[in-house]
Scaffold this motif. Structure first.
Motif, PDB file in Angstrom:
ATOM      1  N   GLU A  87       0.822  -1.205   0.000  1.00  0.00           N
ATOM      2  CA  GLU A  87       0.000   0.000   0.000  1.00  0.00           C
ATOM      3  C   GLU A  87       0.861   1.263   0.000  1.00  0.00           C
ATOM      4  N   THR A  88       2.020   1.196   0.658  1.00  0.00           N
ATOM      5  CA  THR A  88       2.921   2.352   0.662  1.00  0.00           C
ATOM      6  C   THR A  88       3.491   2.594  -0.728  1.00  0.00           C
ATOM      7  N   LYS A  89       3.783   1.525  -1.415  1.00  0.00           N
ATOM      8  CA  LYS A  89       4.274   1.656  -2.793  1.00  0.00           C
ATOM      9  C   LYS A  89       3.212   2.325  -3.667  1.00  0.00           C
ATOM     10  N   THR A  90       1.964   1.926  -3.473  1.00  0.00           N
ATOM     11  CA  THR A  90       0.872   2.556  -4.225  1.00  0.00           C
ATOM     12  C   THR A  90       0.745   4.034  -3.874  1.00  0.00           C
ATOM     13  N   LEU A  91       0.930   4.347  -2.589  1.00  0.00           N
ATOM     14  CA  LEU A  91       0.834   5.739  -2.150  1.00  0.00           C
ATOM     15  C   LEU A  91       1.890   6.611  -2.829  1.00  0.00           C
ATOM     16  N   VAL A  92       3.101   6.106  -2.960  1.00  0.00           N
ATOM     17  CA  VAL A  92       4.162   6.876  -3.618  1.00  0.00           C
ATOM     18  C   VAL A  92       3.749   7.234  -5.040  1.00  0.00           C
ATOM     19  N   HIS A  93       3.211   6.269  -5.757  1.00  0.00           N
ATOM     20  CA  HIS A  93       2.782   6.537  -7.131  1.00  0.00           C
ATOM     21  C   HIS A  93       1.594   7.504  -7.167  1.00  0.00           C
ATOM     22  N   ASP A  94       0.684   7.384  -6.189  1.00  0.00           N
ATOM     23  CA  ASP A  94      -0.471   8.287  -6.158  1.00  0.00           C
ATOM     24  C   ASP A  94      -0.052   9.726  -5.856  1.00  0.00           C
ATOM     25  N   LEU A  95       0.901   9.889  -4.944  1.00  0.00           N
ATOM     26  CA  LEU A  95       1.379  11.238  -4.634  1.00  0.00           C
ATOM     27  C   LEU A  95       2.035  11.880  -5.855  1.00  0.00           C
ATOM     28  N   ARG A  96       2.763  11.101  -6.606  1.00  0.00           N
ATOM     29  CA  ARG A  96       3.392  11.650  -7.809  1.00  0.00           C
ATOM     30  C   ARG A  96       2.342  11.988  -8.866  1.00  0.00           C
ATOM     31  N   ALA A  97       1.252  11.251  -8.856  1.00  0.00           N
ATOM     32  CA  ALA A  97       0.192  11.543  -9.826  1.00  0.00           C
ATOM     33  C   ALA A  97      -0.510  12.864  -9.517  1.00  0.00           C
ATOM     34  N   VAL A  98      -0.469  13.295  -8.247  1.00  0.00           N
ATOM     35  CA  VAL A  98      -1.098  14.558  -7.864  1.00  0.00           C
ATOM     36  C   VAL A  98      -0.337  15.752  -8.439  1.00  0.00           C
ATOM     37  N   ASN A  99       0.906  15.533  -8.835  1.00  0.00           N
ATOM     38  CA  ASN A  99       1.731  16.636  -9.344  1.00  0.00           C
ATOM     39  C   ASN A  99       1.054  17.376 -10.492  1.00  0.00           C
ATOM     40  N   ASP A 100       0.424  16.647 -11.391  1.00  0.00           N
ATOM     41  CA  ASP A 100      -0.213  17.306 -12.540  1.00  0.00           C
ATOM     42  C   ASP A 100      -1.311  18.271 -12.092  1.00  0.00           C
ATOM     43  N   THR A 101      -2.105  17.842 -11.110  1.00  0.00           N
ATOM     44  CA  THR A 101      -3.194  18.700 -10.627  1.00  0.00           C
ATOM     45  C   THR A 101      -2.656  19.945  -9.923  1.00  0.00           C
ATOM     46  N   ILE A 102      -1.676  19.742  -9.048  1.00  0.00           N
ATOM     47  CA  ILE A 102      -1.117  20.873  -8.298  1.00  0.00           C
ATOM     48  C   ILE A 102      -0.408  21.847  -9.238  1.00  0.00           C
ATOM     49  N   THR A 103       0.311  21.326 -10.201  1.00  0.00           N
ATOM     50  CA  THR A 103       1.012  22.202 -11.143  1.00  0.00           C
ATOM     51  C   THR A 103       0.022  23.015 -11.963  1.00  0.00           C
ATOM     52  N   ALA A 104      -1.069  22.372 -12.389  1.00  0.00           N
ATOM     53  CA  ALA A 104      -2.063  23.085 -13.201  1.00  0.00           C
ATOM     54  C   ALA A 104      -2.792  24.153 -12.383  1.00  0.00           C
ATOM     55  N   ASP A 105      -3.102  23.845 -11.117  1.00  0.00           N
ATOM     56  CA  ASP A 105      -3.884  24.779 -10.303  1.00  0.00           C
ATOM     57  C   ASP A 105      -3.027  25.879  -9.680  1.00  0.00           C
ATOM     58  N   LEU A 106      -1.830  25.513  -9.215  1.00  0.00           N
ATOM     59  CA  LEU A 106      -1.026  26.457  -8.434  1.00  0.00           C
ATOM     60  C   LEU A 106       0.271  26.864  -9.122  1.00  0.00           C
ATOM     61  N   GLY A 107       0.629  26.177 -10.195  1.00  0.00           N
ATOM     62  CA  GLY A 107       1.898  26.482 -10.859  1.00  0.00           C
ATOM     63  C   GLY A 107       3.099  26.109 -10.023  1.00  0.00           C
ATOM     64  N   THR A 108       2.931  25.112  -9.165  1.00  0.00           N
ATOM     65  CA  THR A 108       3.996  24.710  -8.243  1.00  0.00           C
ATOM     66  C   THR A 108       4.249  23.208  -8.387  1.00  0.00           C
ATOM     67  N   PRO A 109       5.231  22.804  -9.170  1.00  0.00           N
ATOM     68  CA  PRO A 109       5.509  21.371  -9.333  1.00  0.00           C
ATOM     69  C   PRO A 109       5.981  20.749  -8.022  1.00  0.00           C
ATOM     70  N   ILE A 110       5.644  19.474  -7.831  1.00  0.00           N
ATOM     71  CA  ILE A 110       6.097  18.753  -6.644  1.00  0.00           C
ATOM     72  C   ILE A 110       6.795  17.465  -7.073  1.00  0.00           C
ATOM     73  N   ALA A 111       7.600  16.931  -6.164  1.00  0.00           N
ATOM     74  CA  ALA A 111       8.276  15.650  -6.378  1.00  0.00           C
ATOM     75  C   ALA A 111       8.301  14.908  -5.058  1.00  0.00           C
ATOM     76  N   VAL A 112       8.327  13.585  -5.129  1.00  0.00           N
ATOM     77  CA  VAL A 112       8.292  12.745  -3.930  1.00  0.00           C
ATOM     78  C   VAL A 112       9.636  12.043  -3.785  1.00  0.00           C
ATOM     79  N   THR A 113      10.224  12.130  -2.594  1.00  0.00           N
ATOM     80  CA  THR A 113      11.507  11.477  -2.337  1.00  0.00           C
ATOM     81  C   THR A 113      11.508  10.951  -0.909  1.00  0.00           C
ATOM     82  N   GLY A 114      12.679  10.665  -0.397  1.00  0.00           N
ATOM     83  CA  GLY A 114      12.798  10.055   0.918  1.00  0.00           C
ATOM     84  C   GLY A 114      13.254   8.612   0.790  1.00  0.00           C
ATOM     85  N   GLN A 115      13.692   8.041   1.890  1.00  0.00           N
ATOM     86  CA  GLN A 115      14.232   6.690   1.866  1.00  0.00           C
ATOM     87  C   GLN A 115      13.206   5.677   1.366  1.00  0.00           C
TER      88      GLN A 115
END
Length: 623
Positions: free
Chosen positions: A127-155
């Motif tokens: 489920e955590t692996k799925t969450l990582v992919h889902d968080l990265r998928a949110v990038n398109d929405t946030i970039t379109a709405d706020l103009g602020t790209p995001i990226a997911v990292t960490g161990q």
């Protein structure tokens, strides 16, 4: 024991094939649930401080606290930084599987901000692996709405990325390994069925190994018996590591068994006997080697730590299945069903694949051919029951030094025979020696001593002269310390061409300055012959091309070539039809007798004509 076992397998091969496939298939079923990840502290032994701290954090704050994710936002284009960070945090909280999202914290230069995201599940959870992919998928929405790209990292995210990369590489790696094994084994065993069987057996072993390892370490089957405290995903690089090591061991076992079968089959052509003899010869080696590797690997399972246990069990199961189920049972059963068909290689592949002669088959054939050739040392060319692919006739031939061999027939057949005599083509069967070299075993060395010329090609540099063409050919054909040709040598060779050309009325005289582009077809053919002679080969093979060639209907041309070629050099000439020798022609310098003549002058050449359309062969004297 080996003889009794292989005898039992050969009596009921279908039963053993079904049994092995069934056992391996059942063992491989858990492999479909394969889950890969990097190891975490949760997989450490329970008495270690790492494991105790991991458990305390999970109990007090939730399992996701052991593997927080870091979300990085680019805020360089934002004017309302606090408002943008709040909206990003709200958007992240809507993603399923997120337990807590920390406050966005900008860096001192206010161009980047980070969020700490705590999952609801453990770091190694699917489920955590799925969450990582889902968080990265949110990038398109946030970039379109706020103009602020995001990226997911960490161990945890890095571990997920590594697992995904290794999983994606698994299929190409498997295809590469299996493909190479098929090609290499086809080269070694000169068979297509044997390498395919070996590759399929390797996949069986890998599948069973994955299945058992998943059942034990992910599902917990038999975990207590093997002293495995915790279950969870397998280490990410286990599949590639297992396939690489097991591939080497599996191919070793395959070669140990099948090479003996191949050697016996080559000697006896008895497929069933080859299976029995080869199995008995190789079974003890395979059994001993497999048992050693199995116990070495398995010893690490109850006493090893973490990932070592997984690797050890996977290798132990893989070795056991491959050696005793696949190689010792499935291989003789399949070979029994295939019979002699197992050792067949399509002719097209046989020509392409190099022949890696592991059993020394080529050496035995070479020794036999050399013994045959030793009885024909007086001949420049000897052939007995020679069969060449694409040529209908079986050829028997004996040609002495300085003789002329005229080969007649269709263009393709003539050129196939010429290429074989020149060492460029291997015969299908029979015996052949040329210039003391046995063919095909010494075809490479022979090809360096024979010059092959297509007289119908007319391929010359039309802008050059006869003298310069000869000079260039002599220069390139000689070693570095002898480079260069004197003017007298070139003039002498040009004079030889002109003298041979004088047999033909109406042909203009030839000199070193004559342009190649101005030559008649006859003169071009003689110049090409002279260029071939300049290569310095001990045998000259010529062909005049199709029946429409003006060179093909005159015996004077054959006599002219015989004049041009040095007396001690053997000449092979391909013509559409056999010229009518012995018929008087204007300006003819000699004739051909219909049979050998003991009273022939010293300058006479032995003549042999070989008609490929019929098996007839005629001998005579060319003068």
């Amino acid at each position: 024991m080996g003889a009794r076992w292989v005898g039992l397998v050969m009596k009921a091969p279908i039963v053993f094939i079904i049994a092995v496939c069934g056992l391996v298939g059942v063992a491989a079923i858990p492999a479909f649930s394969l889950d890969l990840n990097l190891p975490t502290s949760g997989q450490q032994p329970a008495d270690t401080t790492n494991r105790q701290a991991y458990d305390l954090l999970a109990e007090g704050f939730g399992p996701g606290f052991n593997g927080p994710l870091i979300v990085v936002a680019d805020i360089t284009q934002s004017t309302d930084i606090q408002g943008v960070l709040t909206k990003i945090g709200d958007e992240l909280r809507t993603v399923p599987g997120v337990a807590v999202v920390g406050q966005g914290i900008p860096d001192p230069t206010v161009d980047t901000a980070i969020f700490q995201v705590i999952p609801t599940t453990a770091p190694d959870s699917p489920e955590t692996k799925t969450l990582v992919h889902d968080l990265r998928a949110v990038n398109d929405t946030i970039t379109a709405d706020l103009g602020t790209p995001i990226a997911v990292t960490g161990q945890t995210a890095v571990a997920v990325d590594i697992s995904d990369l290794l999983t994606a590489a698994l299929l190409p790696f498997g295809i590469l390994v299996v493909g190479l094994s098929i090609v290499l084994l086809a080269m070694v065993f000169r068979s297509i069925a044997v390498p395919i069987k070996a590759a399929v057996g390797f996949l069986f072993s890998v599948g069973a190994s994955f299945g058992v390892t998943v059942a034990v370490f992910q599902w917990g089957w038999g975990a207590d018996l093997l002293n495995i405290a915790t279950t969870g995903p397998l280490i990410s690089f286990l599949p590639i590591l297992l396939m690489a090591i097991l591939f080497g061991l599996a191919m070793d076992y395959e070669v140990f068994l099948v090479s003996g079968m191949r050697e016996e089959f080559v000697k006896t052509k008895d497929a069933r006997r080859a299976i029995r003899v080869g199995f008995v010869q190789g079974a003890r080696v395979v059994t001993a080697a497999a048992l050693i590797m199995f116990f070495v690997f398995f010893a690490f399972v109850p006493e090893g730590t973490g990932a070592i246990k997984q690797i050890a069990l996977a290798l132990a199961v893989g070795v056991f299945v491959d050696a005793f189920l696949v190689r010792m049972t499935l291989v003789p059963a399949v070979m029994t069903l295939l019979g002699a068909t197992a050792w067949k290689l399509p002719r097209s592949l046989s020509r392409i694949l190099p022949n890696v002669d592991v059993e020394g088959e080529g050496l035995r054939e070479h020794i036999a051919s050399a013994a045959w050739a030793s009885r024909h040392t007086d001949d420049i060319i000897s052939a007995e029951d020679l069969r060449i692919g694409g040529v209908e006739n079986t050829i028997d031939l004996s040609l002495t030094e300085g003789a002329v061999l005229v080969i007649s027939g269709d263009t393709t057949s003539r050129r196939l025979v010429g290429a074989t005599l020149a060492g460029r083509l291997h015969p299908e069967s029979g015996e052949l020696q040329v210039l003391g070299f046995t063919v095909p075993s010494e075809a490479g060395a022979l090809s360096r001593c024979v010059t092959l010329v297509d007289l119908a090609s007319g391929r010359t540099d039309v802008s050059s002269s006869v003298g310069s063409a000869l000079r260039d050919r002599l220069r390139y054909a000689r070693p570095l310390f002898r480079r260069g040709a004197s003017a007298s040598e070139v003039d002498h060779r040009v004079a030889d061409i002109d003298r041979a050309l004088s047999r033909f009325p109406g042909e203009p005289p030839l000199s070193a300055e004559t342009a190649l582009g101005s030559l008649t077809p006859l003169a071009t053919a003689l110049v090409l012959t002279a260029l071939g002679l300049a290569d310095g080969g001990a045998l000259l093979v010529l062909d005049t091309g199709d029946a429409g060639s003006p060179l093909a209907d005159t015996s004077d041309f054959v006599n002219a070539l015989a004049d041009l070629v040095p007396a001690g050099m053997t000449l092979v000439l391909g013509l559409p039809t056999v010229p009518v020798f012995g018929v008087a022609r204007q300006a003819a310098a000699g004739s051909v007798a219909a049979s050998a003549s003991a009273s022939a002058p010293a300058s006479a050449r032995p003549l042999v004509t070989l008609e490929l359309s019929t098996p007839a062969r005629h001998e005579g004297i060319l003068r």
